[in-house]
Design an enzyme around this catalytic site. Structure first.
Site, PDB file in Angstrom:
ATOM      1  N   ASP A   1      17.152  -9.961  34.091  1.00  0.00           N
ATOM      2  CA  ASP A   1      18.506 -10.478  34.215  1.00  0.00           C
ATOM      3  C   ASP A   1      18.478 -11.902  34.764  1.00  0.00           C
ATOM      4  O   ASP A   1      17.541 -12.319  35.445  1.00  0.00           O
ATOM      5  CB  ASP A   1      19.341  -9.591  35.135  1.00  0.00           C
ATOM      6  N   GLU A   2      19.523 -12.664  34.444  1.00  0.00           N
ATOM      7  CA  GLU A   2      19.803 -13.949  35.055  1.00  0.00           C
ATOM      8  C   GLU A   2      18.630 -14.931  35.000  1.00  0.00           C
ATOM      9  O   GLU A   2      18.426 -15.716  35.925  1.00  0.00           O
ATOM     10  CB  GLU A   2      20.267 -13.745  36.515  1.00  0.00           C
TER      11      GLU A   2
ATOM     12  N   GLU B   1      13.844  -1.827  43.818  1.00  0.00           N
ATOM     13  CA  GLU B   1      13.277  -3.141  43.576  1.00  0.00           C
ATOM     14  C   GLU B   1      12.677  -3.603  44.895  1.00  0.00           C
ATOM     15  O   GLU B   1      13.398  -3.905  45.853  1.00  0.00           O
ATOM     16  CB  GLU B   1      14.339  -4.131  43.091  1.00  0.00           C
TER      17      GLU B   1
ATOM     18  N   ASN C   1      11.486  -7.640  39.282  1.00  0.00           N
ATOM     19  CA  ASN C   1      12.361  -8.396  38.394  1.00  0.00           C
ATOM     20  C   ASN C   1      11.597  -9.553  37.761  1.00  0.00           C
ATOM     21  O   ASN C   1      10.855 -10.263  38.432  1.00  0.00           O
ATOM     22  CB  ASN C   1      13.568  -8.923  39.170  1.00  0.00           C
TER      23      ASN C   1
ATOM     24  N   TYR D   1      29.084  -1.607  42.883  1.00  0.00           N
ATOM     25  CA  TYR D   1      28.182  -2.344  43.757  1.00  0.00           C
ATOM     26  C   TYR D   1      28.598  -2.260  45.223  1.00  0.00           C
ATOM     27  O   TYR D   1      29.789  -2.164  45.548  1.00  0.00           O
ATOM     28  CB  TYR D   1      28.152  -3.820  43.358  1.00  0.00           C
TER      29      TYR D   1
ATOM     30  N   ASP E   1      22.556  -9.706  49.057  1.00  0.00           N
ATOM     31  CA  ASP E   1      22.752 -11.131  48.798  1.00  0.00           C
ATOM     32  C   ASP E   1      22.915 -11.945  50.085  1.00  0.00           C
ATOM     33  O   ASP E   1      22.506 -13.096  50.149  1.00  0.00           O
ATOM     34  CB  ASP E   1      23.970 -11.333  47.902  1.00  0.00           C
TER      35      ASP E   1
END
Length: 615
Positions: free
Chosen positions: A300-301, A198, A239, A399, A443
């Protein structure tokens, strides 16, 4: 990019390879059935024989057809990089000591990626396909990592799962190309075949979206070519329709507006035809550099931290299109399906994350869409499989988050984790499961440097390779399994990115327009600090993205030295007559502004300064 720390609280407590030295492990020799030679993944089918194969000077790679020669050519380069010298590729009959590459399509029982390896007076790799033969050469390289003798015997080695992967989000921050190149080589060495990236490719069609850290098209072409040579398919992801802020922060006309009139820079307005046109134009532009047969749209999300009720236009769109019984979720699925249609028209299969499939929709996702399952939601893996969707395991348990959650690889190994174990459900069979992958998310982009990420990634990569190729628990203890990885070592051709090209000490840094004195000291992760009389050089200021100052032009200035502050870590990157000074986190080199300040800029926007260092 998914800020998955926001949802981590809903998950059970779960108990980054390339650039770092091997971690210290117990020197316990791994045990293997029938004394199979040590490899990763482990050989589950080994028939020993008397004697051994000896690789020595004069060995040749015998390859007749074009496919065989391609495999042999790659192997020859890897043998040279591994210190085994120059081995010629020749046609014709084999003699004692030679390595034979033989591709025989009639060996259909070996499948698309399996191979047979036989060692005796000569060594042969036989496969039905070029990819299978390539994987046989990876085993050969691992066997030679422990010396020039290979025990005589035979193995037939076939993977259990089709997709064996790693996902990397370089979606806001920039991950250096040498690090990604190392990853491709390490993946292939361990027989992993799918790399999801990504990331942002610098756009010609939409220059307003070119915020750092993008990659140029030529950089991606080079990486894709490396992946092709090493049989790693590189699948791109942009995304959408959530997490679109890297692409639409300068396009308010495409941003979703809530009922209070507030623009949502991370959410694409799926009710606008211009939104789909914009997104599909990016797919088409990526197709200029990526050769994969799949496209990952994320999905997603979308409503992370909010809900559809704040956006009544979405329900209206769904009801106008599908009738009064439609739900807002139908508008979301409609967008996914329209992207699916565009990708299919370009010959690409669509992939999405699972969490948007809540069951609140009346419109089904188009058949054939691969669902990558990472989060335990109402629609379980068993239901997705029963509905016929190809299902990949991308569990949160796998993860590695910068500065956050790290997969408990030992715990997973001890419980014999395999791709049937999804978040919230374990399936009885592997039917319909394509495979599994580990995922790296930034993150907290400054939480760890690339070199630190590599240390955590090393065991996780070995484990996912083992769990997707063969027996998930080949050794009785985790210590024995890690010893197996230590024995085979790193992939040939891997660059040591922890190497510092200058010794610790005091230096004068000189470039056009600026000179300064500083102490250079190596950090534990293989970077350096640059300490002036006023403090340690640090990137600070401007807008923060994932806790990282990614704006071009932000100053590099002395600050109070803090060994924990990753923004004070630097890479001295060799150049023709000196070094470029590249920040370890922002991945931008420092140059000199017209008024003499030090500031970071993407290397394609301003020619990086080359610093001459004198002691």
């Amino acid at each position: 990019m998914r800020r998955r720390w926001r949802v981590a609280g809903v998950l059970a407590a779960l108990t980054l390879l390339l650039t770092a030295p091997l971690p210290a492990v117990a020197r316990e020799e791994p045990a293997a059935p029938a004394q199979a030679p040590v490899t990763v993944p482990a050989l589950t089918d080994w028939t020993p024989a008397a004697g051994s194969y000896r690789f020595e000077r004069g060995a040749r790679l015998v390859a007749d057809g074009a496919s065989e020669r391609r495999v042999a050519g790659t192997l020859a380069g890897d043998l040279r990089d591994a210190g085994h010298g120059t081995v010629p590729v020749v046609p014709g009959g084999a003699r004692t000591g030679d390595i034979v590459i033989d591709i025989r399509p009639d060996r259909a029982s070996l499948g698309a990626e399996g191979y047979e390896l036989s060692a005796g007076k000569r060594l042969s790799v036989t496969a039905a396909t070029e990819t299978g033969a390539f994987y046989g050469t990876r085993t050969l390289l691992q066997l030679l990592a422990r010396g020039d003798r290979v025990p005589a015997g035979r193995t037939v080695d076939i993977p259990r799962y089709k997709e064996r992967g790693v996902g990397v989000c370089a979606c806001y921050i920039h991950v250096s190309l040498p690090w990604l190149e190392n990853l491709v080589r390490e993946m292939a060495y361990n027989k992993l075949n799918q790399l999801l990236l990504e990331l942002k490719v610098k756009s010609d069609a939409h220059p307003e979206a070119n915020t750092w850290g993008y990659y140029t098209k030529d950089e991606i072409r080079g990486l894709v070519a490396l992946g092709k040579r090493y049989h790693v398919e590189i699948i791109p992801e942009i995304n959408s329709p959530g997490h679109m802020d890297p692409w639409i922060e300068n396009r308010p006309d495409l941003q979703l507006t809530d009922s209070d009139g507030n623009k949502q820079p991370s959410r694409l307005d799926i009710t606008r035809p211009e939104a789909l046109a914009y997104y599909t134009s990016l797919i088409d532009e990526y197709a200029q550099v990526f050769a994969s047969t799949s496209w990952h749209m994320g999905a997603d999300e979308y409503m992370l931290g909010s809900d559809f009720a704040k956006y009544p236009q979405i329900l209206k769109y769904a009801q106008d299109r599908y009738g009064p019984g439609a739900t807002p979720q139908d508008a979301f699925i409609d967008f996914v399906n329209r992207v699916h249609a565009h990708a299919a028209d370009k010959g690409k299969r669509l992939r999405i994350w699972n969490d948007g499939l809540t069951g609140a929709n009346t419109v089904p996702v188009t058949a054939g869409t691969t669902v990558e399952h990472w989060l335990n939601v109402a629609t379980k893996p068993s239901r997705l499989r029963a509905q016929g969707y190809p299902l990949m395991n991308a569990a949160y348990a796998l993860y590695l988050v910068r500065g956050g959650f790290h997969s408990d690889t030992k715990g997973l190994y001890d419980q014999s984790w395999d791709p049937r174990s999804f978040e919230g459900e374990r399936l009885a069979t592997s039917d319909g499961i394509t495979g599994a992958k580990i995922s790296l998310w930034p993150d907290n982009g400054r939480g760890e440097t690339e070199n630190e990420v590599a240390v955590a990634l090393w065991p996780a990569l070995r484990h996912i390779a083992q769990a997707t190729w063969g027996d998930p628990h080949p050794d009785s203890t985790y210590a024995a399994f890690t010893a197996r990885g230590t024995a085979v070592g790193h992939a040939p051709g891997r660059r040591d990115l922890t190497r510092v090209p200058v010794a610790d000490g005091a230096y004068t840094f000189r470039t056009r327009g600026r000179t300064f004195d500083a102490e250079v000291a190596r950090t534990a992760d293989g970077h350096v600090t640059v300490r002036t009389a006023e403090g340690c050089l640090e990137i600070r200021g401007g807008k923060l993205t994932l806790n990282v100052p990614l704006q071009p032009g932000v100053e590099a200035a002395p600050q109070v030295c803090d060994p924990r502050n990753t923004l004070q870590r630097w890479q001295l990157e060799p150049a023709a007559v000196g070094y470029r000074l590249v920040n370890a986190i922002t991945r931008m080199p420092v140059g000199v502004t017209d008024d003499g300040r030090l500031a970071q800029y993407p290397p394609d926007q301003r020619t990086p300064a080359v610093w001459r260092l004198s002691a």
